[in-house]
Write a protein that holds these residues in place. Structure first.
Motif, short mmCIF file in Angstrom:
data_model
loop_
_atom_site.label_atom_id
_atom_site.label_comp_id
_atom_site.label_asym_id
_atom_site.label_seq_id
_atom_site.Cartn_x
_atom_site.Cartn_y
_atom_site.Cartn_z
N LEU A 1 40.56 34.32 47.66
CA LEU A 1 39.41 33.56 48.16
C LEU A 1 38.50 34.39 49.05
N LEU A 2 39.06 35.27 49.88
CA LEU A 2 38.23 36.16 50.69
C LEU A 2 37.48 37.14 49.79
N SER A 3 38.17 37.69 48.80
CA SER A 3 37.55 38.68 47.92
C SER A 3 36.40 38.09 47.12
N LEU A 4 36.51 36.84 46.72
CA LEU A 4 35.41 36.19 46.01
C LEU A 4 34.17 36.07 46.89
N SER A 5 34.37 35.99 48.21
CA SER A 5 33.21 35.99 49.11
C SER A 5 32.60 37.38 49.18
N TYR B 1 30.30 33.04 47.38
CA TYR B 1 30.05 32.12 48.47
C TYR B 1 30.22 32.88 49.77
N PRO B 2 29.72 32.33 50.89
CA PRO B 2 29.86 33.03 52.17
C PRO B 2 31.26 32.85 52.76
N MET C 1 36.49 27.47 54.76
CA MET C 1 37.52 27.52 53.72
C MET C 1 38.27 28.85 53.80
N VAL C 2 37.56 29.95 53.93
CA VAL C 2 38.20 31.27 54.00
C VAL C 2 39.01 31.39 55.29
N VAL C 3 38.44 30.95 56.41
CA VAL C 3 39.14 31.03 57.70
C VAL C 3 40.40 30.16 57.67
#
Length: 196
Positions: free
Chosen positions: A34-38, A43-44, A48-50
């Motif tokens: 999910l972080l890598s997709l940002s 997406y920023p 969700m990432v945090v």
């Protein structure tokens, strides 16, 4: 008066606790994907990432590390606890400035942070050579490359590499999920269904 007799008993306790590796790699994999997709630009970096960084990347890996330590695995206990705490620190780097508690890190400071994690990952990669798992070795190779790429990006300001770092992180995260789910399937079927 009767003499006290010495009673010697040999107690064997069988370890029936589960393998913590799938939980640890699930936490790493989901948070990293999910972080890598940002980083790729879908997406920023937002709540969700945090949230994934804290609850899956952080807690899941720390729990897995404690479980691995209890089973006597120095590598598993150290790796999962350290990288779980990495995710907590990553979330802190995002949250503390947003809450106004402290200034965000300077790019060079962030580069040093990521470089140090890269060096740590490289040493852990050397340990994976003795584990006999190509999947775990691959996770650490790609994680090392990811940390080094992110260190270069922050140290030089070359944001053009961020998409490449995103794809490296995506590959690493998916390989962690492959390893986690492979361990679950192999355990469920009692044989090697997924090569790890």
């Amino acid at each position: 008066m009767a003499e006290a007799q010495e009673v010697v008993t040999d107690v064997n306790i069988k370890d029936k606790t589960a393998n913590p590796t799938p939980l640890g790699f699930t936490g790493l994999g989901l948070a990293a994907v999910l972080l890598s997709l940002s980083y790729i630009g879908l997406y920023p970096v937002d709540s969700m990432v945090v949230s994934m960084a804290i609850f899956l990347g952080g807690f899941a890996q720390v729990f897995a590390g404690i479980m691995a330590w209890k089973k006597g695995s120095v590598f598993g206990g150290t790796a999962f606890c350290a990288f779980g705490l990495f995710w907590f620190s990553f979330a802190g780097l995002l949250l503390m400035p947003a809450l106004g508690w402290i200034e965000g890190p300077e790019p060079l400071a962030l580069a040093a942070y990521l470089f140090l994690w890269g060096v740590y990952t490289f040493i852990m990669l050397i340990a994976t050579l003795k584990l006999g798992s190509k999947a775990i070795m691959f996770i650490f190779v790609t994680l090392f490359l990811l940390f080094m790429l992110l260190a270069v990006i922050n140290g030089t300001g070359n944001t053009g590499l961020l998409v490449i770092a995103g794809y490296v992180g995506l590959i690493m995260g998916l390989s962690a999920l492959y390893t986690a789910l492979g361990e679950v399937l192999n355990d469920a079927y009692g044989r090697t269904v997924v090569p790890i």
